[in-house]
Design a protein around this motif. Structure first.
Motif, PDB file in Angstrom:
ATOM      1  N   THR A 186       0.838  -1.205   0.000  1.00 55.81           N
ATOM      2  CA  THR A 186       0.000   0.000   0.000  1.00 55.81           C
ATOM      3  C   THR A 186       0.872   1.253   0.000  1.00 55.81           C
ATOM      4  N   VAL A 187       1.851   1.248   0.896  1.00 55.37           N
ATOM      5  CA  VAL A 187       2.698   2.430   1.023  1.00 55.37           C
ATOM      6  C   VAL A 187       3.524   2.630  -0.251  1.00 55.37           C
ATOM      7  N   LYS A 188       3.995   1.539  -0.782  1.00 51.22           N
ATOM      8  CA  LYS A 188       4.823   1.615  -1.988  1.00 51.22           C
ATOM      9  C   LYS A 188       4.036   2.190  -3.167  1.00 51.22           C
ATOM     10  N   SER A 189       2.858   1.681  -3.369  1.00 52.77           N
ATOM     11  CA  SER A 189       2.114   2.151  -4.531  1.00 52.77           C
ATOM     12  C   SER A 189       1.641   3.599  -4.323  1.00 52.77           C
ATOM     13  N   TRP A 190       1.376   3.922  -3.080  1.00 51.58           N
ATOM     14  CA  TRP A 190       0.980   5.313  -2.794  1.00 51.58           C
ATOM     15  C   TRP A 190       2.153   6.260  -3.066  1.00 51.58           C
ATOM     16  N   SER A 191       3.332   5.851  -2.637  1.00 53.69           N
ATOM     17  CA  SER A 191       4.534   6.642  -2.858  1.00 53.69           C
ATOM     18  C   SER A 191       4.801   6.800  -4.360  1.00 53.69           C
ATOM     19  N   GLU A 192       4.555   5.714  -5.090  1.00 52.71           N
ATOM     20  CA  GLU A 192       4.759   5.768  -6.540  1.00 52.71           C
ATOM     21  C   GLU A 192       3.760   6.701  -7.202  1.00 52.71           C
ATOM     22  N   LYS A 193       2.538   6.607  -6.744  1.00 53.58           N
ATOM     23  CA  LYS A 193       1.490   7.473  -7.286  1.00 53.58           C
ATOM     24  C   LYS A 193       1.874   8.941  -7.106  1.00 53.58           C
TER      25      LYS A 193
END
Ligand SMILES: Nc1ncnc2c1ncn2[C@@H]1O[C@H](COP(=O)(O)OP(=O)(O)OP(=O)(O)O)[C@@H](O)[C@H]1O
Ligand SMILES: [Mg+2]
Lengths: 435, 261
Positions: free
Chosen positions: A13-20
């Motif tokens: 979750t955190v990774k994809s949010w950071s990527e977004k």
């Protein structure tokens, strides 16, 4: 329980949010590392308050789809009022749930090379600078579980950078507004004042909903040699918000920081303010006022740590306790070995308005050096009946007399707030909290 | 404005179970200046505080009325708003509250809601009265009595008197701690108030104040009550001869409260 909700934020979750958010690798890695470490880190351990039953994790989301509010006049009245008259506001950033709601930054700042921007923009535009300071020397990510979570989930904040020798005349204002209780307020403020620069910053934390919510707030101030920072804050989060607040400064040779903190949260609050007087001749001054009401439990810690020679550290705390609220006011003056000729003073006063309230002024002196001067005073007491008689004998009702006495008691801090509008709002908040 | 009358009848006051004022009688009307003199510890301040409603003093007997209204039934602030004023022997300090803010709040407390004193009018009045009392204007922005010298506190009490324009004022040792110049200035302030609508009870140890403010009546207090009354010449005699002749005349051994055989 604390642990359950927060692990809903797993790596993915955190990774994809950071990527977004198009974050640079260093930040993403820092987040993920902190997230991994969080579980094994201890909770913070403020003196005299047990956090075992506190829940800092009553949030479901860290991302918000809030949008900018185009015109100042479309801001909700209660929020706009915090900033003051639009015409009088020079530079202000208003954030709602971590997203910029309104942004007014004077051109002259850019011309002088001053950066005053929101956290997300800073990540994109000033990545190198941010990397140098974010969760840097002042507040470490692995200090405790909450600082780690802060690193992992930070979703808003402000970055201020003042280049060498630059003086910012106008106060920089920020308003952090928690609108959606489901979105955790992971707010991060960084002020970097390079050598011989000057800046004044004032922030308001505010929310209006009483439901359960969480705030995890970190401020890092880096004061360069001979630089001066004035930092004013009014915290006014609603009763459902459990807050963890850390504000710290590192002050170099001959640098100065002055904090004026209006701690007016309505909910459970742990708030720590620490100044490390690193350089010789550095100066730190912390003034705090707090009001407790209802069943509120709060813990305030002010730390002044003298490392350099000839440092001066001052702590002044005034608290007013009502109803069945309770608060611990820890004031810690520490002087490290080698901090010769350092001077430190602290005063903690608590005014009890109810017999059911608890207030504890707890002065601590930790001095590892002989050649220093230090003083402290602490008191907990009720309103002096002679004062009441005196004022009433001039026609003031009990209520009016009490009001004046309480405002007077808090004035040494309120009077220090750098922006008139913020001062007025704090006075209003006090009025509301006390009556 | 018409004259008001404060009537004190057979007043008995206790503190912590000990009777201090024992059958005090006096009537003070607008236009009159009364002086009470008396040795230390004879109940003068107790009387003044009790009349104003100090919470530590218990009135066990007697009555106090202002123009027929029962003062003892009123709260302290109601007494003030009814037109009573007490300049205290030891005024309190209130930190964080400026003298000017305090006085504006006090004046407005005397007025109806919605009829607050206009700021300019207040400032003018304040300036004028501070000038009368030869007070530096910085006192208006300083915190109420905080760090004021003894004499400055006394001036500040009289400033409040001039600002609030009470009908009946009790001044408890307003002259103590004043130098000669201040004494003149303060007396001048009080004399400015003299007139039909102002009655005053001055508690003092010294004739010197009464040289500037000539009293209509002088009373001697011993053992918690008035033991002798006269005109201004009585104060002069006390100054010259002390209290012994009165004690002899009345057969009083010890004038202090609670020491009587
Ligand atoms: N709060 C108190 N508790 C105990 N005794 C008190 C208290 N207040 C007054 N007394 C006693 O009452 C007596 C009268 O005191 P009071 O202050 O009225 O005297 P006074 O005539 O004003 O004296 P002075 O001329 O010294 O001002 C004294 O014996 C004093 O100790
Ligand atoms: Mg006395």
């Amino acid at each position: 329980m604390a642990v359950e909700t927060k692990w809903a934020f797993d790596r993915e979750t955190v990774k994809s949010w950071s990527e977004k958010r198009n974050e640079p690798t260093w930040l993403q890695e820092k987040r993920l590392e902190a997230l991994t470490n969080a579980a094994s880190l201890p909770m913070p351990n403020p003196d005299k308050t047990k956090l075992t039953r506190w829940n800092f994790s009553t949030f479901e989301n860290i991302d918000s789809d809030q949008r900018a509010i185009e015109s100042y006049s479309d801001l909700p009245g209660d929020v706009a009022r915090l900033a003051g008259d639009e015409s009088k506001v020079n530079s202000a950033i208003i954030q709602r749930d971590g997203k910029v709601a309104h942004n007014k930054v004077a051109n002259e700042l850019k011309e002088k090379g001053v950066i005053f921007t929101d956290f997300e923009t800073a990540v994109n535009e000033h990545s190198d600078l941010l990397e140098k300071y974010f969760m840097g020397e002042a507040v470490r990510s692995d200090e405790n579980q909450l600082t780690a979570l802060h690193t992992a989930l930070v979703n808003g904040g402000i970055f201020i950078y003042v280049p060498k020798n630059v003086e910012v005349e106008v106060p920089l204002q920020a308003i952090f507004w928690q609108d959606d209780v489901k979105v955790g307020l992971f707010n991060h403020v960084i002020i970097v004042a390079e050598d011989h620069s000057r800046v004044t910053y004032v922030e308001n934390y505010v929310s209006f909903e009483k439901e359960k919510a969480a705030a995890n707030i970190v401020t890092e101030v880096y004061v360069g040699q001979g630089a001066e920072v004035k930092y004013g804050a009014v915290d006014n989060l609603e009763s459902g918000v459990t807050s963890y607040i850390v504000r710290r400064a590192h002050v170099q040779k001959d640098g100065r920081i002055e904090w004026a903190l209006g701690q007016m949260n309505e909910g459970s609050t742990i708030s720590e303010n620490t100044t490390h007087l690193l350089g010789d001749g550095s100066y730190g001054d912390t003034k705090t006022v707090a009001v407790g009401r209802g069943e509120q439990i709060q813990n305030f810690t002010s730390n002044m740590v003298g490392h350099g020679k000839h440092s001066e550290g001052y702590i002044l705390t005034h608290g007013v306790m009502k109803d069945a609220s309770s608060a611990i006011f820890n004031g810690i003056n520490k002087i490290e070995k080698g901090g010769t000729k350092a001077h430190s003073e602290q005063t903690g006063r608590v005014l009890m308005l109810s017999s059911k309230a608890r207030g504890d002024a707890n002065p601590i002196l930790l001095i590892d050096e002989d050649d220093v001067t230090a003083g402290h005073a602490a008191s907990v007491g009720k309103i002096d009946p002679m004062q009441m008689f005196y004022m009433q004998s001039r026609g003031l009702s009990t209520l009016e007399a009490e009001r004046l006495i309480i405002h007077g008691f808090l004035e040494p801090v309120v009077g220090e707030l750098p922006v008139e509008a913020v001062k007025e709002r704090l006075t209003e908040v006090i009025e509301r909290k006390v009556y | 404005m018409t004259a008001s009358t404060l009537t004190i009848k057979d007043l008995h006051v206790e503190i912590e179970g000990k009777e201090i004022v024992k059958g005090f009688n006096l009537e003070i009307s607008g236009g009159e200046i009364h002086a009470i003199m008396g040795p230390n510890g004879t109940g003068k301040s107790t009387l003044a505080s009790a009349i104003m409603g100090h919470p530590s003093y218990e009135i066990t007997k007697g009555s106090v009325s202002l123009d027929g209204e029962d003062v003892l039934e009123m709260e302290v602030d109601e007494r003030a708003r009814a037109g009573m004023f007490l300049a205290m022997q030891y005024p309190s300090e209130v930190t964080g509250v400026t003298t000017s803010d305090f006085l504006r709040t006090a004046i407005n407390a005397h007025r109806e809601e919605g009829d607050e004193i206009p700021l300019m009018k207040f400032i003018k009045k304040m300036d004028k009265n501070m000038e009368t009392l030869d007070m530096n204007e910085q006192f208006s922005t300083r915190y109420l009595n905080e760090g004021f010298s003894g004499g400055e506190k006394k001036r500040n009490e009289i400033l409040q008197l001039l600002m609030l324009e009470p009908k009946i004022a009790i001044l408890d040792e307003i002259d103590s701690g004043l130098d000669i110049d201040a004494l003149k200035v303060v007396s001048n302030g009080i004399n400015n108030m003299r007139g039909e609508s102002f009655g005053c009870l001055i508690i003092t140890h010294y004739q010197r104040l009464l040289n500037y403010i000539t009293p209509d009546h002088v009373h001697v207090m011993m053992q918690g009550r008035i033991v002798k009354s006269g005109d201004a010449s009585l104060a002069q005699r006390l100054e010259a001869e002390g209290y012994d002749w009165i004690k002899e005349e009345l057969g009083i051994e010890d004038e202090r409260v609670g020491q009587e055989a």
